[in-house]
Motif scaffolding. Structure first.
Motif, PDB file in Angstrom:
ATOM      1  N   GLN A 245      -3.166 -16.404  51.455  1.00 33.90           N
ATOM      2  CA  GLN A 245      -2.441 -17.160  50.533  1.00 33.90           C
ATOM      3  C   GLN A 245      -2.428 -16.486  49.080  1.00 33.90           C
ATOM      4  N   THR A 246      -3.725 -15.897  48.761  1.00 33.88           N
ATOM      5  CA  THR A 246      -3.848 -15.240  47.614  1.00 33.88           C
ATOM      6  C   THR A 246      -3.299 -13.912  47.530  1.00 33.88           C
ATOM      7  N   LEU A 247      -3.247 -13.097  48.813  1.00 31.97           N
ATOM      8  CA  LEU A 247      -2.534 -11.835  48.927  1.00 31.97           C
ATOM      9  C   LEU A 247      -1.122 -12.039  48.811  1.00 31.97           C
ATOM     10  N   VAL A 248      -0.456 -13.181  49.468  1.00 32.94           N
ATOM     11  CA  VAL A 248       0.933 -13.502  49.174  1.00 32.94           C
ATOM     12  C   VAL A 248       1.400 -13.639  47.830  1.00 32.94           C
ATOM     13  N   SER A 249       0.395 -14.316  47.211  1.00 27.60           N
ATOM     14  CA  SER A 249       0.586 -14.626  45.867  1.00 27.60           C
ATOM     15  C   SER A 249       0.365 -13.465  44.938  1.00 27.60           C
ATOM     16  N   ASP A 250      -0.529 -12.706  45.215  1.00 30.34           N
ATOM     17  CA  ASP A 250      -0.695 -11.611  44.273  1.00 30.34           C
ATOM     18  C   ASP A 250       0.465 -10.449  44.595  1.00 30.34           C
ATOM     19  N   ALA A 251       0.930 -10.187  45.754  1.00 27.02           N
ATOM     20  CA  ALA A 251       1.877  -9.407  45.970  1.00 27.02           C
ATOM     21  C   ALA A 251       3.274  -9.987  45.327  1.00 27.02           C
ATOM     22  N   LEU A 252       3.451 -11.365  45.402  1.00 20.65           N
ATOM     23  CA  LEU A 252       4.866 -11.968  44.855  1.00 20.65           C
ATOM     24  C   LEU A 252       4.650 -11.489  43.281  1.00 20.65           C
ATOM     25  N   SER A 253       3.439 -11.738  42.548  1.00 21.00           N
ATOM     26  CA  SER A 253       3.460 -11.375  41.108  1.00 21.00           C
ATOM     27  C   SER A 253       3.812 -10.091  40.518  1.00 21.00           C
ATOM     28  N   LEU A 254       3.873  -9.266  41.731  1.00 21.32           N
ATOM     29  CA  LEU A 254       4.385  -7.900  41.629  1.00 21.32           C
ATOM     30  C   LEU A 254       5.770  -7.791  42.088  1.00 21.32           C
ATOM     31  N   GLY A 255       6.255  -8.724  42.706  1.00 23.08           N
ATOM     32  CA  GLY A 255       7.860  -8.441  42.949  1.00 23.08           C
ATOM     33  C   GLY A 255       8.004  -8.310  44.423  1.00 23.08           C
ATOM     34  N   VAL A 256       6.927  -8.339  45.394  1.00 24.31           N
ATOM     35  CA  VAL A 256       7.039  -8.108  46.778  1.00 24.31           C
ATOM     36  C   VAL A 256       6.837  -9.271  47.528  1.00 24.31           C
ATOM     37  N   GLU A 257       7.907  -9.640  48.277  1.00 28.63           N
ATOM     38  CA  GLU A 257       7.795 -11.233  48.998  1.00 28.63           C
ATOM     39  C   GLU A 257       7.447 -10.818  50.431  1.00 28.63           C
ATOM     40  N   LEU A 258       6.249 -11.260  50.662  1.00 26.05           N
ATOM     41  CA  LEU A 258       5.598 -11.104  51.877  1.00 26.05           C
ATOM     42  C   LEU A 258       5.580 -12.464  52.750  1.00 26.05           C
ATOM     43  N   LYS A 259       5.966 -12.565  53.928  1.00 22.56           N
ATOM     44  CA  LYS A 259       5.541 -13.754  54.752  1.00 22.56           C
ATOM     45  C   LYS A 259       4.398 -13.769  55.738  1.00 22.56           C
ATOM     46  N   TRP A 260       3.580 -14.987  55.840  1.00 17.05           N
ATOM     47  CA  TRP A 260       2.513 -14.850  56.555  1.00 17.05           C
ATOM     48  C   TRP A 260       2.531 -15.798  57.540  1.00 17.05           C
ATOM     49  N   PHE A 261       2.256 -15.281  58.813  1.00 18.62           N
ATOM     50  CA  PHE A 261       2.329 -16.170  60.111  1.00 18.62           C
ATOM     51  C   PHE A 261       1.150 -17.015  60.453  1.00 18.62           C
ATOM     52  N   GLY A 262       0.127 -17.092  59.537  1.00 21.62           N
ATOM     53  CA  GLY A 262      -1.078 -17.856  59.764  1.00 21.62           C
ATOM     54  C   GLY A 262      -1.035 -19.359  59.253  1.00 21.62           C
ATOM     55  N   ALA A 263       0.200 -19.457  58.230  1.00 25.47           N
ATOM     56  CA  ALA A 263       0.089 -20.874  57.470  1.00 25.47           C
ATOM     57  C   ALA A 263       0.294 -22.101  58.886  1.00 25.47           C
ATOM     58  N   GLU A 264      -0.401 -22.935  58.217  1.00 26.55           N
ATOM     59  CA  GLU A 264      -0.389 -24.267  58.960  1.00 26.55           C
ATOM     60  C   GLU A 264       1.085 -25.051  59.445  1.00 26.55           C
TER      61      GLU A 264
END
Length: 400
Positions: free
Chosen positions: A319-338
């Motif tokens: 979740q931190t990686l997704v947030s870090d990437a988004l703060s730099l404009g990159v939209e990641l999706k993570w398939f491990g979310a509950e």
């Protein structure tokens, strides 16, 4: 290291071309949007689309319908799937795939995947034996093709009928053979985020005339099957037309008119997607701890999305990686979310299914990240995105 934020939009598609807009305007001015509402001697845009796409795909028969999910649902029914029977499919897929199986009254049986995001063929054979399944709805999820030679030989050995979900592999190939041409039928989507864009829409293809006759009647042909552009001869409808229900899900002429001009540019767009995919792949190939799924030489890819695995990452770190990437404009999706987020979900979210123990798939999805590659991004944009991801992955403490 200072990384400049990316400012592109991950959901912005290219504009519809002027030729498609002109074709759509002609349909609107004529007022005949329904596919069977034609003047004497006129061939509808929906029928012309069917002929055009059959030619592109290299098949005998093609049906234009309301969505890719609808195409899968009527393909299962037309193939002869019966109430309550098991249908094999990938454990890693999107909700419309098990939804189509359930909608046809059947029972999804989920098969484990590998870290290359393809079917685990060993688990598939076990599931064939344990379930007695007669059908498989293969999801070419996120554009990754299983070894189609080995898969089709295995299914043929066990007398399992293959239907392909090609929503993410329109135009891709295995050893030169188009995705969708390996089994009884291929199901395609023309939803906005796919390779042809009509907002919503679906295409069903096959070389089997009896199957396609049933599918056309199921789609809601009102006995007007002779107005289709790539349909079997009329004798194949003589019985099925009276014993097959109408499950109205036709494509209209407006969407067909928008789609037809796009087919001519599809192969050029595939080359453009693949340039962008390879740029991202090159950027992340040397990032420590990252695994980019292997693409075999036999696979002619359509790189319209990009995936990478970060094995062993914890939920908090992901979740931190997704947030870090988004703060730099990159939209990641993570398939491990509950819980499902947008289009991203996993098998535990489909609570209408029987719970399945899929430890290998769960481990893979826990570290799987996904990203769209719209053609509004340049190759330089994709290198920039790759540099941002490499930067975030290297600087973070993403641990199990």
């Amino acid at each position: 290291m200072d990384i400049r934020p990316f400012t592109g939009n991950f959901t912005q598609q290219e504009p519809i071309g002027d030729d498609a807009i002109a074709a759509a305007v002609d349909v609107l001015k004529g007022g005949r949007l329904h596919r069977y509402n034609t003047a004497s001697g006129e061939v509808s845009q929906a029928a012309l689309l069917e002929a055009d796409y059959a030619a592109y795909q290299g098949v005998e028969y093609c049906l234009a319908c309301a969505s890719g999910g609808y195409a899968m649902g009527i393909a299962l029914r037309a193939a002869g799937v019966t109430q309550g029977e098991p249908v094999l499919t990938n454990a890693f897929t999107l909700a419309p795939v098990p939804g189509a199986i359930a909608g046809a009254g059947a029972r999804p049986v989920l098969v484990e995947i590998t870290r290359d995001l393809t079917l685990d063929l060993g688990d598939l054979e076990k599931k064939i034996r344990s379930s007695g399944a007669r059908f498989m709805l293969l999801s070419n999820m996120r554009g990754h093709l299983t070894d189609m030679d080995t898969l089709t030989a295995l299914l043929e050995h066990h007398s399992v009928t293959l239907i392909e979900d090609c929503a993410h592999t329109m135009g891709s190939t295995w050893s030169g053979r188009r995705s969708g041409n390996f089994g009884l039928a291929g199901c395609f989507s023309t939803q906005t985020y796919k390779h042809l864009n009509s907002g919503e829409g679906g295409i069903l293809t096959s070389d089997d005339p009896q199957f396609m006759a049933r599918a056309i009647v199921l789609s809601g042909s009102y006995m007007l099957y002779e107005r289709h552009g790539a349909a079997p001869p009329s004798q194949y409808f003589s019985t099925v037309r009276l014993e097959t229900p109408n499950l109205s899900g036709r494509m209209d002429n407006l969407r067909a008119a928008i789609l037809r001009p796009q087919i001519t540019g599809l192969d050029a767009n595939i080359a453009r997607w693949n340039e962008r995919y390879r740029a991202l792949e090159e950027q992340l190939a040397q990032t420590p701890g990252v695994y980019v799924p292997h693409r075999p030489d036999q696979e002619g890819i359509v790189g319209s999305s990009f995936q990478f695995l970060f094995p062993g990452v914890s939920a908090q770190s992901a979740q931190t990686l997704v947030s870090d990437a988004l703060s730099l404009g990159v939209e990641l999706k993570w398939f491990g979310a509950e819980r499902p987020v947008g289009f991203t979900s996993r098998h535990q979210s489909w609570q209408y299914l029987e719970p399945a123990q899929l430890p290998q798939t769960d481990e893979i999805l826990a570290g799987l990240f996904d990203m769209r590659i719209p053609l509004t991004f340049s190759v330089a944009d994709c290198r920039h995105i790759g540099a941002i991801l490499d930067h975030c992955l290297r600087r973070g403490s993403y641990v199990a």
